[in-house]
Design a protein around this motif. Structure first.
Motif, PDB file in Angstrom:
ATOM      1  N   PHE A 118       0.837  -1.209   0.000  1.00  0.00           N
ATOM      2  CA  PHE A 118       0.000   0.000   0.000  1.00  0.00           C
ATOM      3  C   PHE A 118       0.868   1.253   0.000  1.00  0.00           C
ATOM      4  O   PHE A 118       0.615   2.193  -0.764  1.00  0.00           O
ATOM      5  CB  PHE A 118      -0.931   0.001   1.211  1.00  0.00           C
ATOM      6  CG  PHE A 118      -1.596   1.329   1.425  1.00  0.00           C
ATOM      7  CD1 PHE A 118      -2.565   1.779   0.547  1.00  0.00           C
ATOM      8  CD2 PHE A 118      -1.237   2.137   2.491  1.00  0.00           C
ATOM      9  CE1 PHE A 118      -3.172   3.020   0.732  1.00  0.00           C
ATOM     10  CE2 PHE A 118      -1.833   3.366   2.686  1.00  0.00           C
ATOM     11  CZ  PHE A 118      -2.800   3.807   1.801  1.00  0.00           C
ATOM     12  N   LEU A 119       1.903   1.275   0.828  1.00  0.00           N
ATOM     13  CA  LEU A 119       2.783   2.449   0.888  1.00  0.00           C
ATOM     14  C   LEU A 119       3.512   2.654  -0.434  1.00  0.00           C
ATOM     15  O   LEU A 119       3.707   3.795  -0.869  1.00  0.00           O
ATOM     16  CB  LEU A 119       3.774   2.321   2.047  1.00  0.00           C
ATOM     17  CG  LEU A 119       3.147   2.411   3.435  1.00  0.00           C
ATOM     18  CD1 LEU A 119       4.183   2.104   4.506  1.00  0.00           C
ATOM     19  CD2 LEU A 119       2.502   3.766   3.658  1.00  0.00           C
ATOM     20  N   TYR A 120       3.903   1.563  -1.079  1.00  0.00           N
ATOM     21  CA  TYR A 120       4.530   1.690  -2.395  1.00  0.00           C
ATOM     22  C   TYR A 120       3.582   2.408  -3.352  1.00  0.00           C
ATOM     23  O   TYR A 120       3.960   3.356  -4.033  1.00  0.00           O
ATOM     24  CB  TYR A 120       4.921   0.319  -2.961  1.00  0.00           C
ATOM     25  CG  TYR A 120       5.303   0.413  -4.418  1.00  0.00           C
ATOM     26  CD1 TYR A 120       6.548   0.920  -4.783  1.00  0.00           C
ATOM     27  CD2 TYR A 120       4.411   0.063  -5.425  1.00  0.00           C
ATOM     28  CE1 TYR A 120       6.897   1.057  -6.125  1.00  0.00           C
ATOM     29  CE2 TYR A 120       4.752   0.192  -6.759  1.00  0.00           C
ATOM     30  CZ  TYR A 120       5.995   0.696  -7.105  1.00  0.00           C
ATOM     31  OH  TYR A 120       6.334   0.844  -8.420  1.00  0.00           O
ATOM     32  N   HIS A 121       2.345   1.944  -3.408  1.00  0.00           N
ATOM     33  CA  HIS A 121       1.381   2.551  -4.334  1.00  0.00           C
ATOM     34  C   HIS A 121       1.056   3.989  -3.939  1.00  0.00           C
ATOM     35  O   HIS A 121       0.836   4.832  -4.800  1.00  0.00           O
ATOM     36  CB  HIS A 121       0.115   1.706  -4.419  1.00  0.00           C
ATOM     37  CG  HIS A 121       0.330   0.424  -5.146  1.00  0.00           C
ATOM     38  ND1 HIS A 121       0.583   0.371  -6.500  1.00  0.00           N
ATOM     39  CD2 HIS A 121       0.365  -0.858  -4.725  1.00  0.00           C
ATOM     40  CE1 HIS A 121       0.748  -0.879  -6.871  1.00  0.00           C
ATOM     41  NE2 HIS A 121       0.622  -1.650  -5.808  1.00  0.00           N
ATOM     42  N   LEU A 122       1.058   4.262  -2.663  1.00  0.00           N
ATOM     43  CA  LEU A 122       0.777   5.614  -2.187  1.00  0.00           C
ATOM     44  C   LEU A 122       1.832   6.597  -2.678  1.00  0.00           C
ATOM     45  O   LEU A 122       1.522   7.718  -3.071  1.00  0.00           O
ATOM     46  CB  LEU A 122       0.702   5.621  -0.652  1.00  0.00           C
ATOM     47  CG  LEU A 122       0.326   6.926   0.022  1.00  0.00           C
ATOM     48  CD1 LEU A 122      -1.092   7.333  -0.348  1.00  0.00           C
ATOM     49  CD2 LEU A 122       0.461   6.785   1.534  1.00  0.00           C
ATOM     50  N   PHE A 123       3.090   6.163  -2.676  1.00  0.00           N
ATOM     51  CA  PHE A 123       4.190   7.070  -3.011  1.00  0.00           C
ATOM     52  C   PHE A 123       4.702   6.960  -4.449  1.00  0.00           C
ATOM     53  O   PHE A 123       5.350   7.880  -4.940  1.00  0.00           O
ATOM     54  CB  PHE A 123       5.366   6.855  -2.047  1.00  0.00           C
ATOM     55  CG  PHE A 123       5.051   7.286  -0.647  1.00  0.00           C
ATOM     56  CD1 PHE A 123       4.895   8.629  -0.333  1.00  0.00           C
ATOM     57  CD2 PHE A 123       4.891   6.351   0.359  1.00  0.00           C
ATOM     58  CE1 PHE A 123       4.596   9.037   0.951  1.00  0.00           C
ATOM     59  CE2 PHE A 123       4.595   6.748   1.659  1.00  0.00           C
ATOM     60  CZ  PHE A 123       4.449   8.095   1.953  1.00  0.00           C
ATOM     61  N   TYR A 124       4.451   5.847  -5.123  1.00  0.00           N
ATOM     62  CA  TYR A 124       5.061   5.626  -6.434  1.00  0.00           C
ATOM     63  C   TYR A 124       4.082   5.484  -7.599  1.00  0.00           C
ATOM     64  O   TYR A 124       4.522   5.519  -8.751  1.00  0.00           O
ATOM     65  CB  TYR A 124       5.956   4.381  -6.407  1.00  0.00           C
ATOM     66  CG  TYR A 124       7.199   4.548  -5.575  1.00  0.00           C
ATOM     67  CD1 TYR A 124       8.376   5.035  -6.140  1.00  0.00           C
ATOM     68  CD2 TYR A 124       7.209   4.214  -4.227  1.00  0.00           C
ATOM     69  CE1 TYR A 124       9.533   5.183  -5.382  1.00  0.00           C
ATOM     70  CE2 TYR A 124       8.358   4.363  -3.464  1.00  0.00           C
ATOM     71  CZ  TYR A 124       9.508   4.851  -4.042  1.00  0.00           C
ATOM     72  OH  TYR A 124      10.641   5.000  -3.288  1.00  0.00           O
ATOM     73  N   THR A 125       2.817   5.258  -7.341  1.00  0.00           N
ATOM     74  CA  THR A 125       1.868   5.029  -8.428  1.00  0.00           C
ATOM     75  C   THR A 125       0.579   5.798  -8.153  1.00  0.00           C
ATOM     76  O   THR A 125       0.359   6.253  -7.027  1.00  0.00           O
ATOM     77  CB  THR A 125       1.499   3.532  -8.566  1.00  0.00           C
ATOM     78  OG1 THR A 125       0.709   3.136  -7.440  1.00  0.00           O
ATOM     79  CG2 THR A 125       2.726   2.652  -8.677  1.00  0.00           C
ATOM     80  N   PRO A 126      -0.281   5.893  -9.140  1.00  0.00           N
ATOM     81  CA  PRO A 126      -1.613   6.425  -8.843  1.00  0.00           C
ATOM     82  C   PRO A 126      -2.297   5.510  -7.816  1.00  0.00           C
ATOM     83  O   PRO A 126      -2.186   4.278  -7.906  1.00  0.00           O
ATOM     84  CB  PRO A 126      -2.334   6.371 -10.195  1.00  0.00           C
ATOM     85  CG  PRO A 126      -1.241   6.326 -11.205  1.00  0.00           C
ATOM     86  CD  PRO A 126      -0.095   5.612 -10.555  1.00  0.00           C
ATOM     87  N   ILE A 127      -2.971   6.095  -6.860  1.00  0.00           N
ATOM     88  CA  ILE A 127      -3.535   5.323  -5.751  1.00  0.00           C
ATOM     89  C   ILE A 127      -4.503   4.243  -6.220  1.00  0.00           C
ATOM     90  O   ILE A 127      -4.637   3.205  -5.577  1.00  0.00           O
ATOM     91  CB  ILE A 127      -4.194   6.246  -4.697  1.00  0.00           C
ATOM     92  CG1 ILE A 127      -4.451   5.497  -3.384  1.00  0.00           C
ATOM     93  CG2 ILE A 127      -5.460   6.867  -5.230  1.00  0.00           C
ATOM     94  CD1 ILE A 127      -3.225   5.014  -2.677  1.00  0.00           C
ATOM     95  N   ALA A 128      -5.140   4.433  -7.354  1.00  0.00           N
ATOM     96  CA  ALA A 128      -6.068   3.422  -7.874  1.00  0.00           C
ATOM     97  C   ALA A 128      -5.373   2.084  -8.105  1.00  0.00           C
ATOM     98  O   ALA A 128      -5.988   1.025  -7.968  1.00  0.00           O
ATOM     99  CB  ALA A 128      -6.719   3.914  -9.163  1.00  0.00           C
TER     100      ALA A 128
END
Length: 102
Positions: A69-79
């Motif tokens: 989740f933290l990876y997606h929060l900081f590196y990708t669109p949250i979707a």
């Protein structure tokens, strides 16, 4: 359901699926990190069925989900992080259940 999802995710990491390993590379981690996380996910998915360690297994799965989740929060669109959020919620529910029903 949670175990199946983690076995699938862990198997993809152990199989070296490039798309799955890309996240670790984006964070500057060595390639072996993906394989270690994959092995831990599979072990955790299996161990939630072992009464003596299921609480710790669920806790470990929650930790890997939090990392995703933290990876997606900081590196990708949250979707793109929706599956990680779902697995995080399911893992936390397992942690609570196993803690209360030890």
């Amino acid at each position: 359901m949670t175990a199946v999802a983690f076995i699938g995710a862990g198997s993809a990491k152990l199989a070296g699926v490039e798309m799955v390993h890309l996240s670790f590379a984006n964070m500057g981690m060595p390639p072996i990190t993906g394989y270690i996380v994959g092995a831990l996910e599979i072990a955790g998915a299996i161990d939630i069925f072992v009464k003596s360690v299921r609480f710790l297994a669920a806790l470990g799965l929650a930790a890997t989900s939090l990392g995703a989740f933290l990876y997606h929060l900081f590196y990708t669109p949250i979707a793109e992080g929706v599956p990680a959020i779902v697995l995080l919620v399911l893992s936390v529910l397992l942690v609570r259940y196993f803690k209360n029903n030890a």
